[in-house]
Design a protein around this motif. Structure first.
Motif, PDB file in Angstrom:
ATOM      1  N   SER A  97     -11.663  78.270  63.037  1.00 32.50           N
ATOM      2  CA  SER A  97     -12.585  79.303  62.561  1.00 32.50           C
ATOM      3  C   SER A  97     -12.467  79.507  61.058  1.00 32.50           C
ATOM      4  CB  SER A  97     -12.392  80.618  63.324  1.00 32.50           C
ATOM      5  OG  SER A  97     -11.098  81.141  63.159  1.00 32.50           O
ATOM      6  N   LEU A  98     -11.265  79.365  60.521  1.00 32.72           N
ATOM      7  CA  LEU A  98     -11.099  79.471  59.074  1.00 32.72           C
ATOM      8  C   LEU A  98     -11.870  78.363  58.360  1.00 32.72           C
ATOM      9  CD1 LEU A  98      -7.292  80.329  58.769  1.00 32.72           C
ATOM     10  CD2 LEU A  98      -9.219  81.825  58.219  1.00 32.72           C
ATOM     11  N   TRP A  99     -11.746  77.131  58.850  1.00 31.87           N
ATOM     12  CA  TRP A  99     -12.453  76.017  58.214  1.00 31.87           C
ATOM     13  C   TRP A  99     -13.966  76.182  58.327  1.00 31.87           C
ATOM     14  CZ3 TRP A  99     -10.337  73.494  54.590  1.00 31.87           C
ATOM     15  CH2 TRP A  99      -8.989  73.147  54.625  1.00 31.87           C
ATOM     16  N   GLY A 100     -14.428  76.669  59.465  1.00 27.97           N
ATOM     17  CA  GLY A 100     -15.866  76.893  59.634  1.00 27.97           C
ATOM     18  C   GLY A 100     -16.393  77.934  58.665  1.00 27.97           C
ATOM     19  N   ALA A 101     -15.670  79.032  58.523  1.00 32.05           N
ATOM     20  CA  ALA A 101     -16.077  80.093  57.588  1.00 32.05           C
ATOM     21  C   ALA A 101     -16.019  79.599  56.149  1.00 32.05           C
ATOM     22  CB  ALA A 101     -15.177  81.313  57.769  1.00 32.05           C
ATOM     23  N   LEU A 102     -14.972  78.877  55.827  1.00 30.51           N
ATOM     24  CA  LEU A 102     -14.825  78.344  54.468  1.00 30.51           C
ATOM     25  C   LEU A 102     -15.929  77.362  54.115  1.00 30.51           C
ATOM     26  CD1 LEU A 102     -11.007  77.707  54.161  1.00 30.51           C
ATOM     27  CD2 LEU A 102     -12.407  79.085  52.628  1.00 30.51           C
ATOM     28  N   TYR A 103     -16.356  76.597  55.098  1.00 26.77           N
ATOM     29  CA  TYR A 103     -17.438  75.642  54.869  1.00 26.77           C
ATOM     30  C   TYR A 103     -18.668  76.373  54.311  1.00 26.77           C
ATOM     31  CZ  TYR A 103     -21.280  72.469  55.947  1.00 26.77           C
ATOM     32  OH  TYR A 103     -22.403  71.684  55.868  1.00 26.77           O
ATOM     33  N   VAL A 104     -18.982  77.524  54.874  1.00 25.21           N
ATOM     34  CA  VAL A 104     -20.144  78.291  54.422  1.00 25.21           C
ATOM     35  C   VAL A 104     -19.870  78.927  53.071  1.00 25.21           C
ATOM     36  CG1 VAL A 104     -21.705  80.203  54.950  1.00 25.21           C
ATOM     37  CG2 VAL A 104     -20.823  78.754  56.803  1.00 25.21           C
ATOM     38  N   LEU A 105     -18.726  79.559  52.936  1.00 25.10           N
ATOM     39  CA  LEU A 105     -18.413  80.275  51.698  1.00 25.10           C
ATOM     40  C   LEU A 105     -18.291  79.335  50.505  1.00 25.10           C
ATOM     41  CD1 LEU A 105     -18.087  83.277  51.205  1.00 25.10           C
ATOM     42  CD2 LEU A 105     -15.622  82.975  51.372  1.00 25.10           C
ATOM     43  N   GLU A 106     -17.608  78.228  50.688  1.00 24.84           N
ATOM     44  CA  GLU A 106     -17.461  77.262  49.596  1.00 24.84           C
ATOM     45  C   GLU A 106     -18.800  76.587  49.295  1.00 24.84           C
ATOM     46  OE1 GLU A 106     -14.568  76.352  47.571  1.00 24.84           O
ATOM     47  OE2 GLU A 106     -14.136  78.359  48.322  1.00 24.84           O
ATOM     48  N   GLY A 107     -19.566  76.308  50.328  1.00 20.86           N
ATOM     49  CA  GLY A 107     -20.880  75.714  50.123  1.00 20.86           C
ATOM     50  C   GLY A 107     -21.825  76.627  49.364  1.00 20.86           C
ATOM     51  N   SER A 108     -21.640  77.937  49.543  1.00 25.92           N
ATOM     52  CA  SER A 108     -22.519  78.882  48.838  1.00 25.92           C
ATOM     53  C   SER A 108     -22.312  78.803  47.327  1.00 25.92           C
ATOM     54  CB  SER A 108     -22.296  80.308  49.336  1.00 25.92           C
ATOM     55  OG  SER A 108     -21.085  80.855  48.857  1.00 25.92           O
ATOM     56  N   LYS A 109     -21.166  78.313  46.916  1.00 27.64           N
ATOM     57  CA  LYS A 109     -20.923  78.159  45.477  1.00 27.64           C
ATOM     58  C   LYS A 109     -21.832  77.087  44.878  1.00 27.64           C
ATOM     59  CE  LYS A 109     -16.131  79.611  45.612  1.00 27.64           C
ATOM     60  NZ  LYS A 109     -14.736  79.190  45.463  1.00 27.64           N
ATOM     61  N   LEU A 110     -22.082  76.045  45.648  1.00 29.78           N
ATOM     62  CA  LEU A 110     -22.990  74.995  45.158  1.00 29.78           C
ATOM     63  C   LEU A 110     -24.394  75.558  44.987  1.00 29.78           C
ATOM     64  CD1 LEU A 110     -21.942  71.888  47.288  1.00 29.78           C
ATOM     65  CD2 LEU A 110     -21.415  72.364  44.895  1.00 29.78           C
ATOM     66  N   GLY A 111     -24.841  76.313  45.982  1.00 32.71           N
ATOM     67  CA  GLY A 111     -26.147  76.958  45.878  1.00 32.71           C
ATOM     68  C   GLY A 111     -26.187  77.952  44.740  1.00 32.71           C
ATOM     69  N   GLY A 112     -25.103  78.676  44.551  1.00 30.97           N
ATOM     70  CA  GLY A 112     -25.027  79.653  43.469  1.00 30.97           C
ATOM     71  C   GLY A 112     -25.165  79.022  42.106  1.00 30.97           C
ATOM     72  N   ALA A 113     -24.559  77.865  41.939  1.00 29.45           N
ATOM     73  CA  ALA A 113     -24.651  77.173  40.652  1.00 29.45           C
ATOM     74  C   ALA A 113     -26.097  76.798  40.336  1.00 29.45           C
ATOM     75  CB  ALA A 113     -23.767  75.929  40.659  1.00 29.45           C
ATOM     76  N   MET A 114     -26.847  76.432  41.373  1.00 32.01           N
ATOM     77  CA  MET A 114     -28.267  76.114  41.167  1.00 32.01           C
ATOM     78  C   MET A 114     -29.061  77.391  40.869  1.00 32.01           C
ATOM     79  SD  MET A 114     -28.319  72.884  41.424  1.00 32.01           S
ATOM     80  CE  MET A 114     -30.032  72.485  41.585  1.00 32.01           C
ATOM     81  N   LEU A 115     -28.750  78.462  41.594  1.00 32.39           N
ATOM     82  CA  LEU A 115     -29.468  79.726  41.413  1.00 32.39           C
ATOM     83  C   LEU A 115     -29.178  80.359  40.057  1.00 32.39           C
ATOM     84  CD1 LEU A 115     -28.987  81.312  44.940  1.00 32.39           C
ATOM     85  CD2 LEU A 115     -31.070  80.300  44.004  1.00 32.39           C
ATOM     86  N   ALA A 116     -27.992  80.128  39.527  1.00 35.72           N
ATOM     87  CA  ALA A 116     -27.609  80.731  38.241  1.00 35.72           C
ATOM     88  C   ALA A 116     -28.583  80.342  37.135  1.00 35.72           C
ATOM     89  CB  ALA A 116     -26.188  80.316  37.866  1.00 35.72           C
ATOM     90  N   LYS A 117     -29.204  79.192  37.266  1.00 37.08           N
ATOM     91  CA  LYS A 117     -30.159  78.735  36.249  1.00 37.08           C
ATOM     92  C   LYS A 117     -31.398  79.626  36.186  1.00 37.08           C
ATOM     93  CE  LYS A 117     -28.581  74.028  36.901  1.00 37.08           C
ATOM     94  NZ  LYS A 117     -28.854  72.731  37.483  1.00 37.08           N
ATOM     95  N   ALA A 118     -31.672  80.361  37.270  1.00 37.35           N
ATOM     96  CA  ALA A 118     -32.847  81.238  37.317  1.00 37.35           C
ATOM     97  C   ALA A 118     -32.552  82.639  36.779  1.00 37.35           C
ATOM     98  CB  ALA A 118     -33.360  81.344  38.753  1.00 37.35           C
ATOM     99  N   VAL A 119     -31.281  82.943  36.539  1.00 31.32           N
ATOM    100  CA  VAL A 119     -30.899  84.266  36.048  1.00 31.32           C
ATOM    101  C   VAL A 119     -31.028  84.288  34.527  1.00 31.32           C
ATOM    102  CG1 VAL A 119     -29.019  85.961  35.918  1.00 31.32           C
ATOM    103  CG2 VAL A 119     -29.319  84.580  37.988  1.00 31.32           C
ATOM    104  N   PRO A 120     -31.787  85.240  33.986  1.00 31.80           N
ATOM    105  CA  PRO A 120     -31.913  85.322  32.525  1.00 31.80           C
ATOM    106  C   PRO A 120     -30.552  85.479  31.849  1.00 31.80           C
ATOM    107  CG  PRO A 120     -33.501  86.768  33.598  1.00 31.80           C
ATOM    108  CD  PRO A 120     -32.575  86.268  34.669  1.00 31.80           C
ATOM    109  N   ASP A 121     -30.433  84.935  30.664  1.00 32.34           N
ATOM    110  CA  ASP A 121     -29.157  84.938  29.940  1.00 32.34           C
ATOM    111  C   ASP A 121     -28.598  86.337  29.699  1.00 32.34           C
ATOM    112  OD1 ASP A 121     -29.142  82.184  29.845  1.00 32.34           O
ATOM    113  OD2 ASP A 121     -30.012  82.080  27.842  1.00 32.34           O
ATOM    114  N   HIS A 122     -29.446  87.345  29.606  1.00 30.96           N
ATOM    115  CA  HIS A 122     -28.961  88.690  29.299  1.00 30.96           C
ATOM    116  C   HIS A 122     -28.398  89.414  30.530  1.00 30.96           C
ATOM    117  CE1 HIS A 122     -33.073  89.496  30.659  1.00 30.96           C
ATOM    118  NE2 HIS A 122     -32.649  90.720  30.964  1.00 30.96           N
ATOM    119  N   LEU A 123     -28.498  88.804  31.704  1.00 32.29           N
ATOM    120  CA  LEU A 123     -27.954  89.415  32.918  1.00 32.29           C
ATOM    121  C   LEU A 123     -26.613  88.762  33.270  1.00 32.29           C
ATOM    122  CD1 LEU A 123     -31.166  89.668  35.130  1.00 32.29           C
ATOM    123  CD2 LEU A 123     -30.074  91.462  33.766  1.00 32.29           C
ATOM    124  N   PRO A 124     -25.683  89.544  33.826  1.00 31.23           N
ATOM    125  CA  PRO A 124     -24.379  88.976  34.192  1.00 31.23           C
ATOM    126  C   PRO A 124     -24.524  88.017  35.374  1.00 31.23           C
ATOM    127  CG  PRO A 124     -24.579  91.215  35.029  1.00 31.23           C
ATOM    128  CD  PRO A 124     -25.801  90.960  34.197  1.00 31.23           C
TER     129      PRO A 124
END
Length: 177
Positions: A97-124
């Motif tokens: 169950s730990l590995w299954g949960a981590l798969y989602v959480l760690e994978g969300s970082k890849l998606g986050g890196a792509m989404l970060a490009k849509a955040v304006p520079d003046h926002l954290p």
């Protein structure tokens, strides 16, 4: 079939639903971006706490560097927002169950890196652009592949539970908007 392949195949529907819901947030709009962060703040602290309570440090010694709750809460505070009440913590009972949960959480970082490009520079955006350990995803995938988990169904169930938590969090914020 490897654990990674099973997780990818057997959670693809969940992943698509979560992506569709979070795709409703326009990250270039400050109100939507705040709601997006609040949705994550409903899920991520609960998931990370549950992972820690179940002993994630045994599987990933660099876990403290992977945590993102503090980055998420800092971004929310920088936007003069209060974090929402987190959803109930999921239950993880074993390594599968730990590995299954981590798969989602760690994978969300890849998606986050792509989404970060849509955040304006003046926002954290430190939550979407965590620095973490160099090569962290490669290390994670290597450990996942070498985990020796026999209970693929348990890992998949935990991953689906984590996706469901993210989905619920997105739905709550979308309904509030």
């Amino acid at each position: 079939m490897s654990l990674r392949s099973a997780l990818r195949a057997q959670t693809a529907d969940c992943h698509a639903k979560v992506d569709a819901h979070f795709g409703n947030f326009s990250l270039s709009d400050i109100r939507d971006y705040k709601a997006f962060l609040r949705a994550h703040a409903r899920a991520v602290p609960s998931i990370e706490s549950a992972l820690e309570r179940t002993g994630i440090i045994r599987l990933l010694p660099d876990w403290p560097e992977r945590r993102r709750t503090s980055l998420l809460l800092a971004d929310i505070a920088a936007l003069n927002e209060l974090p929402p009440q987190p959803l109930l913590q999921p239950e993880f009972h074993d390594d599968a169950s730990l590995w299954g949960a981590l798969y989602v959480l760690e994978g969300s970082k890849l998606g986050g890196a792509m989404l970060a490009k849509a955040v304006p520079d003046h926002l954290p955006s430190s939550y979407l652009s965590p620095q973490g350990p160099k090569g962290a995803m490669r290390v994670f995938m290597k450990r996942l592949d070498a985990s020796g988990v026999d209970d693929i169904a348990g890992a998949v169930a935990a991953a689906r539970d984590v996706f469901a938590l993210f989905l619920k969090a997105a739905q709550l914020e979308l309904e509030a908007a």
